[in-house]
Each structure stands twice: as C-alpha cells, then as structure tokens.
Design a protein around this motif. Structure first.
Motif, PDB file in Angstrom:
ATOM      1  N   ARG A 191      24.469  93.405 -23.731  1.00 36.05           N
ATOM      2  CA  ARG A 191      23.976  93.096 -25.083  1.00 36.05           C
ATOM      3  C   ARG A 191      22.450  93.004 -25.091  1.00 36.05           C
ATOM      4  O   ARG A 191      21.797  93.486 -26.023  1.00 36.05           O
ATOM      5  CB  ARG A 191      24.590  91.780 -25.573  1.00 36.05           C
ATOM      6  N   THR A 192      21.894  92.372 -24.083  1.00 45.09           N
ATOM      7  CA  THR A 192      20.439  92.219 -24.014  1.00 45.09           C
ATOM      8  C   THR A 192      19.763  93.578 -23.853  1.00 45.09           C
ATOM      9  O   THR A 192      18.709  93.841 -24.456  1.00 45.09           O
ATOM     10  CB  THR A 192      20.053  91.300 -22.837  1.00 45.09           C
ATOM     11  N   PHE A 193      20.353  94.448 -23.049  1.00 44.83           N
ATOM     12  CA  PHE A 193      19.826  95.804 -22.887  1.00 44.83           C
ATOM     13  C   PHE A 193      19.738  96.517 -24.229  1.00 44.83           C
ATOM     14  O   PHE A 193      18.748  97.198 -24.534  1.00 44.83           O
ATOM     15  CB  PHE A 193      20.715  96.580 -21.918  1.00 44.83           C
ATOM     16  N   LEU A 194      20.765  96.359 -25.052  1.00 43.25           N
ATOM     17  CA  LEU A 194      20.786  97.039 -26.344  1.00 43.25           C
ATOM     18  C   LEU A 194      19.807  96.421 -27.340  1.00 43.25           C
ATOM     19  O   LEU A 194      19.176  97.134 -28.133  1.00 43.25           O
ATOM     20  CB  LEU A 194      22.201  97.006 -26.934  1.00 43.25           C
ATOM     21  N   GLU A 195      19.640  95.114 -27.310  1.00 41.59           N
ATOM     22  CA  GLU A 195      18.872  94.417 -28.335  1.00 41.59           C
ATOM     23  C   GLU A 195      17.378  94.345 -28.030  1.00 41.59           C
ATOM     24  O   GLU A 195      16.562  94.262 -28.947  1.00 41.59           O
ATOM     25  CB  GLU A 195      19.420  93.001 -28.521  1.00 41.59           C
ATOM     26  N   CYS A 196      17.008  94.329 -26.756  1.00 40.06           N
ATOM     27  CA  CYS A 196      15.602  94.157 -26.393  1.00 40.06           C
ATOM     28  C   CYS A 196      14.971  95.513 -26.097  1.00 40.06           C
ATOM     29  O   CYS A 196      15.358  96.181 -25.128  1.00 40.06           O
ATOM     30  CB  CYS A 196      15.471  93.243 -25.183  1.00 40.06           C
ATOM     31  N   LYS A 197      14.003  95.888 -26.908  1.00 42.13           N
ATOM     32  CA  LYS A 197      13.398  97.216 -26.745  1.00 42.13           C
ATOM     33  C   LYS A 197      12.640  97.338 -25.431  1.00 42.13           C
ATOM     34  O   LYS A 197      12.450  98.445 -24.921  1.00 42.13           O
ATOM     35  CB  LYS A 197      12.471  97.513 -27.920  1.00 42.13           C
ATOM     36  N   GLU A 198      12.201  96.193 -24.875  1.00 44.89           N
ATOM     37  CA  GLU A 198      11.456  96.246 -23.622  1.00 44.89           C
ATOM     38  C   GLU A 198      12.335  96.600 -22.422  1.00 44.89           C
ATOM     39  O   GLU A 198      11.840  97.041 -21.383  1.00 44.89           O
ATOM     40  CB  GLU A 198      10.751  94.907 -23.345  1.00 44.89           C
ATOM     41  N   VAL A 199      13.634  96.385 -22.535  1.00 51.34           N
ATOM     42  CA  VAL A 199      14.560  96.699 -21.437  1.00 51.34           C
ATOM     43  C   VAL A 199      14.903  98.187 -21.513  1.00 51.34           C
ATOM     44  O   VAL A 199      15.570  98.639 -22.436  1.00 51.34           O
ATOM     45  CB  VAL A 199      15.834  95.849 -21.520  1.00 51.34           C
ATOM     46  N   LYS A 200      14.444  98.922 -20.518  1.00 51.59           N
ATOM     47  CA  LYS A 200      14.580 100.378 -20.548  1.00 51.59           C
ATOM     48  C   LYS A 200      15.818 100.875 -19.800  1.00 51.59           C
ATOM     49  O   LYS A 200      16.287 101.984 -20.052  1.00 51.59           O
ATOM     50  CB  LYS A 200      13.336 101.023 -19.920  1.00 51.59           C
ATOM     51  N   ALA A 201      16.313 100.060 -18.874  1.00 49.75           N
ATOM     52  CA  ALA A 201      17.462 100.516 -18.085  1.00 49.75           C
ATOM     53  C   ALA A 201      18.315  99.322 -17.668  1.00 49.75           C
ATOM     54  O   ALA A 201      17.841  98.180 -17.618  1.00 49.75           O
ATOM     55  CB  ALA A 201      17.007 101.299 -16.861  1.00 49.75           C
ATOM     56  N   LEU A 202      19.574  99.599 -17.363  1.00 51.83           N
ATOM     57  CA  LEU A 202      20.549  98.572 -16.985  1.00 51.83           C
ATOM     58  C   LEU A 202      21.352  99.064 -15.791  1.00 51.83           C
ATOM     59  O   LEU A 202      21.839 100.196 -15.773  1.00 51.83           O
ATOM     60  CB  LEU A 202      21.485  98.292 -18.166  1.00 51.83           C
ATOM     61  N   ILE A 203      21.481  98.213 -14.784  1.00 51.52           N
ATOM     62  CA  ILE A 203      22.402  98.460 -13.666  1.00 51.52           C
ATOM     63  C   ILE A 203      23.256  97.211 -13.522  1.00 51.52           C
ATOM     64  O   ILE A 203      22.764  96.173 -13.071  1.00 51.52           O
ATOM     65  CB  ILE A 203      21.680  98.752 -12.342  1.00 51.52           C
ATOM     66  N   SER A 204      24.515  97.307 -13.906  1.00 56.95           N
ATOM     67  CA  SER A 204      25.391  96.130 -13.931  1.00 56.95           C
ATOM     68  C   SER A 204      26.649  96.378 -13.118  1.00 56.95           C
ATOM     69  O   SER A 204      27.401  97.325 -13.390  1.00 56.95           O
ATOM     70  CB  SER A 204      25.766  95.776 -15.378  1.00 56.95           C
ATOM     71  N   ILE A 205      26.865  95.510 -12.133  1.00 55.20           N
ATOM     72  CA  ILE A 205      28.109  95.534 -11.353  1.00 55.20           C
ATOM     73  C   ILE A 205      28.795  94.194 -11.588  1.00 55.20           C
ATOM     74  O   ILE A 205      28.298  93.152 -11.166  1.00 55.20           O
ATOM     75  CB  ILE A 205      27.825  95.742  -9.849  1.00 55.20           C
TER      76      ILE A 205
END
Length: 645
Positions: free
Chosen positions: A318-332
C-alpha cells in the motif's frame, strides 16, 4: 514389482496432457484472475478437507468425508511417500480421481525454481559470498537469503536510481548491514523492537571498525562508510499507511539533516557517525490518504522486506502505491496466519486479505485455519524424517482424542475453542535432551577408570522419579529378572569408602555391566528391555515414546493439557477408555493429514496472487513474482517485485 512413482509438475515445460491441465500464467491482470478463479473452484470443491481442524478428527470422523478408495490406497503407502504428497508425488496404481486431484493442485501452485527465475529476471546477477564479519550470528539459511536478496536490491536500486533503501521489519539488521557495508547503499532499518535497534547499532559499529582497519591496511585513505540508520516503530494494521508514511518522512528529514551537517563539517545527529536510533510514535490520520511528506527533498526510495510478517508485507504494498517517492518494492512475506482478513470478525479500515478487487468479488475467504495451512510448505514436509512425521501424526491423534475428553467432561470449555499450545514440540525437545543425556551418561560411565568416577555418574541415577520407576517395573514381564536386577544394583549401590580393593574392582565391573545392559540392545531383546535401554538410566525419568504403550503416552499428554488449561484432570480410566475408542482409527490420521497438506502451497499461492493482482489493478506499475531462494533452504522464497514506470 513396485508401482512407478512420478512427481506432478507445475513447470511450463509440462503440459499435463494426460489430464488436460494447462500451465497458468500471471503475466497480465486477466491471466492472474483466471488463475485465481481456478484455485477458487478447487478450494470450494474440497473445502471439507482443507478447512478441517485436527481437534475434530475423531469426533467428526473426518476421514469419512474423503473418497474411501483414496484413504485405502494412501493407508498402504509408506510414511516417506506420504510426506511427498504436498510436493506432487503420484503413483500409477492410485485411483484416477486421486491422480487428477493431485495434478490439478500442483498445476495451480506457484513454481519455486529459484535458479531459473533469477536467470530470467536478473540475467548476469552476481551474488558474492559474504565474509565472516558480515555473517557473524547468521545461520546458513539467513546467509543464503541475505546474499541473494542484497544483490537483487542493489540491482533494482541502480535501475530506479534510488537514493535510500528502507529495510522494513529489519530485525537485527543483517540485510541492512550487508547493503550498507558490502554494497555501500544508504539504508534505513525499520523495526518494531527497540532491542533489535540496539543490537543492530552495536553490531554495525563492530563491522565498521573492521572495514576501517581494512581500509587503513590497504592505504585507501579516509572514506565515509555507510552505516544503517535504525528506526524503532510499531506499525498497526488499522493505521498502517499513515504510520509508515510518517516514519519515512521523519527518517528522510533526518538523513537530509545529517548530510547537511556533514557538508558543514559538523557532527551527525546524536553524535553517532551514521548510526542513530530514533523512536517514532505516529498518530492515526483519521483514515485519510497519507503521503510521505517529503516535498522539497530529492527522495527516491526502495522498500524492501525479508519475510515481513503478516500484514506488514501488505502495508509495504500500500505504501509503495501511495507514496510517490517509493520507486520500487521487493517484498517477501511470511506468517500468513497473522494476516487480518475481512471475515466480519473484526472491523478494520483495511485488511491483509483480500486486497484485490478480483478476489474480493469472488468472495473467497480462507479463515484462520486456511491461513495456518498456507504456512505449511511442501519443502518442510519433504525434509521431515519418517520418525519425526510419525511423532507429528501421533501428537495430532492425541490432540483429537483429548478433544473428546474435553467434550465429555468440560463441554463449556470446548465452546471457547481452547488451545493447549505446542505440547508436542515441548515433549520432543524434552526427549531430545533426554537422549543426549543418556548418551553422555553411558559414554562417561563406560569410560570410567575408577570406582570413584563411576560413582559420580551413578549419583545422577539417584535423582529418580518414583512414579516413573514404578511405570518401568510394571512394564516388565515377569521373566525380566536380569534387567530388574541391573536396575536394582544401580539404585542401591554402595559407596566405595568401606570396600576392599577386590570389592571395588568387582563393584566397578558391576556398574559398567549395568551401562552395557542398556547400551547394547540386540534383536533378541524383548520390547520392554528395548524400552528400558532407550530410556533414561535414571529409571524412567524420560521413557522412549516409540516403545511405551500409546495409551500411557496419551494419559501423560492429557495431564499436561489439563494443566495448560488450568482444569482438574479427569479419572485415568476415562482418559484410557477414550483412547481405546479411537485407537483403531489412529492409523488414518497420517494419510488424511498428508492429503490435507497438499492445500498448503495452494493457499499460499492464492494469498500471493491476490497481492500481485492488487498491484496489477493499478496503472503505471510493472510487477512480477520471482522465486529468489533455493526452496530447500528457504521455503518462503517468492518475492513480489514492483517498479513504477
């Protein structure tokens, strides 16, 4: 001639043509939804099996709901083969309907071949081996995970030109420190435990000194060494997005301030050279959409989480989608049992499952039992020894039989769904300690060179549980006078103070013979003697569960369970009578529970596809699911990797 054994495959190279199954894909939103719908159909068809609870096995006669032909053929299989069912084992002589079911379940399960996936998604990826300084305190599993994931994060950070890595659920900072020291990335380690932050900081300082010394020896001069910044913050599920966003904002402002002070030649925050521990206490934002609040900062972030627990992995998405500063996500992700779910049992602003509109519309609910089952991996089942599996099946049987005792004597308690905890694991740990002590005792006693040394070992025998001693003697047949005599010699030995040299030699020989009595079992020994030889030399402090009558072990289990529930024990006769009623069906619990375990990887696939579909439902997102680790080392090996395009 034994029937041919095959393993069903969900590889794209295997079209399962004989059963009409085609490989599924999640490359697009539409294809992912088709996959989810197929899983949903299979789960609904066999809901009676995967929603079953161990406590109801005997009382509800759960095995009768399964095809009788299936149960009959699986009951003939070895424990080894039962453990391979979740991995896709199929035998040609099995009923066609069973083979079709197993093929179907396997074709719907996410593939976990890490080598192939890494080669496809990250060609040429180099995963250097980490030195002893960085891996201190890690087990082999953690080393493997950190080596691979750190290399992947570094590759992605370069691709999206990220300035900072946020390690969410950082624990003791293993991943964060490798990213900082080995890859020289700017890292913020976020964890709910202040103790973890303290450990991370102390460990980072030790590693930093090592790198500084290495730089001096190589005459590299003075260079700044990145040290992870630690932040302590607990993220609750109902205010998670606003909470995590505020943490990111605070950490970035602090990073900017540290950099400004460095430029001016000043000290860093809190006087620490790059490692500062901050405690953030965020307040709820009344359900409003949160932003990272980093206007004016040139922020470019990567969110990374190695086995972020329960809803924390969902919060990262959710934070990845909402925060424009977050450019990439790696979630395990991991700990699916701790996921919140929209099952009308608790009202939250958002839930961990379902996330996507597609799964929500389908109305799929897995419930607590299903989420627990999703935590069971095929690799873990495959790695069990037959002996460990038999112990697990037996403990399941004990818990199910104990439920019948509760239903008869404490029906009101049953309505509260009581939990007796992990009695089985506790008993196995006690057994392992007992076996180790027995081995040490026998070795020390047999190697004793003097009667005094032997006496020191025999003194351990004197710490006897009288009740257990009686159990041993009552288990012996009348003709086992030799074994009884050996025990009695061990229990009633005399000290050597008043013995003559000849008597001392004789007594030493007697005591060594006692140890030999229990350390050299032969095929001709009776079951009772074998039980004695495998049990503690202290006359039954711990009795080998493989030989002692199961009804006695069930009685012991029930006593412990009543203690856990703070209930008065019921008469032994009632407990033993209950076991007598169910013991002829105990052998069915292994085949049944192994068949049920087939749904574990399938349910995990559903939970992960829901997260993938949620990201695919948003524009401007490039997302994939990639197995990163060798599943035999780390079964929770699938990463959701997303970038903004």
């Amino acid at each position: 001639m034994e029937p041919e054994v095959r393993m069903a495959s969900n590889s794209k190279n295997n079209n399962n043509s004989s059963f009409g199954f085609k490989p599924y894909s999640c490359n697009t939103r539409a294809l992912t939804l088709q996959w989810v719908e197929a899983i949903s159909r299979l789960l609904r068809q066999y809901e009676f099996l995967w929603r079953a609870h161990v406590v109801d096995f005997f009382q509800a006669r759960l095995w009768e709901a399964v095809d009788k032909e299936w149960m009959e053929c699986l009951s003939e299989e070895s424990v080894h083969n039962l453990l391979l069912l979740p991995s896709g084992l199929i035998q040609d002589n099995w009923p066609t309907s069973l083979k079709e079911f197993l093929h179907s379940a396997q074709s719907l399960t996410l593939p976990r071949d890490a080598r192939t996936s890494l080669a496809v998604h990250f060609p040429g990826l180099c995963t250097p081996s980490l030195g002893k300084v960085l891996t201190q305190g890690m087990n082999s599993k953690k080393i493997h995970e950190v080596e691979v994931l750190a290399a992947v994060i570094q590759r992605i950070a370069n691709e999206v030109e990220a300035h900072d890595i946020i390690d969410v659920g950082a624990g003791q900072g293993y991943l964060a420190q490798v990213l900082s020291f080995e890859y020289q990335l700017s890292v913020i380690a976020l964890d709910a435990s202040s103790h973890h932050a303290t450990v991370t900081n102390k460990r980072a300082e030790r590693i930093k000194k090592h790198y500084q010394a290495r730089m001096r020896k190589s005459h590299m001069g003075h260079h700044d060494i990145n040290v992870p910044q630690t932040i302590t913050h607990h993220i609750c599920s109902d205010d998670s997005l606003a909470s995590l966003s505020k943490v990111l904002s605070s950490s970035l402002f602090m990073r900017a301030e540290n950099n400004r002070q460095q430029t001016l030649g000043g000290d860093r925050t809190n006087g620490s050279e790059g490692s500062c521990q901050v405690e953030i206490f965020a307040t709820r934002n009344n359900g409003q959409t949160a932003s990272c609040g980093t206007e004016g900062l040139a922020a470019s972030l990567v969110l990374a989480g190695l086995h972020a627990c329960g809803d924390l992995s969902v919060t990262m998405i959710r934070t990845f989608l909402e925060c424009k500063e977050v450019k990439a996500l790696i979630s395990i992700g991991c700990c699916y049992n701790l996921l919140s779910e929209d099952c009308n049992d608790k009202k939250l602003d958002c839930y961990g499952f379902p996330l996507s509109k597609g799964v929500t519309i389908l109305g799929i609910h897995v419930g607590r039992i299903g989420r627990d089952l999703a935590c069971q991996s095929a690799e873990r089942w495959r790695s069990l020894t037959p002996e460990a599996a038999i112990e697990n099946f037996e403990i399941h049987a004990f818990r199910a039989a104990f439920q019948m005792v509760l239903q008869k004597f404490y029906p009101n308690i049953v309505e509260t769904s009581p939990s007796v905890g992990r009695l089985g694991k506790s008993q196995r740990r006690q057994k392992a300690k007992s076996v180790l002590w027995q081995r040490q005792f026998a070795e020390e006693s047999l190697s004793s060179s003097s009667l005094i040394d032997c006496e020191k070992q025999c003194l351990k025998m004197r710490q006897i549980d009288t009740l257990n001693s009686e159990v041993i003697f009552s288990s012996l047949n009348g003709n086992n006078s030799m074994v009884k005599k050996s025990i009695q010699r061990g229990l009633s030995f005399q000290t050597s103070e008043n013995l003559s040299p000849k008597e001392k030699d004789s007594e030493l020989g007697n005591r060594k013979n006692i140890c030999n009595d229990f350390s050299k079992p032969s095929d001709s020994t009776s079951p009772a003697e074998k039980m004695l030889r495998n049990s503690s030399f202290s006359c039954g402090r711990t009795i080998d569960p493989n030989e002692l009558d199961k009804s006695c072990r069930f009685k012991e289990y029930s006593i412990s369970a009543f203690e856990r529930l703070c209930l008065s024990p019921v008469p032994d006769e009632a407990v033993l009578q209950t076991w007598k009623e169910v013991e002829h069906n105990v052998e069915l619990i292994g085949p049944y529970w192994s068949l049920r375990a087939v749904f574990g990887p399938l349910l995990e696939t559903l939970l992960l596809l829901d997260r993938l579909l949620f990201l695919q439902e948003h524009d401007g997102i490039e997302v994939s699911m990639v197995p990163l680790f060798e599943p035999s080392i780390s079964p929770r090996n699938i990463a959701i990797i997303a970038r903004k395009v």
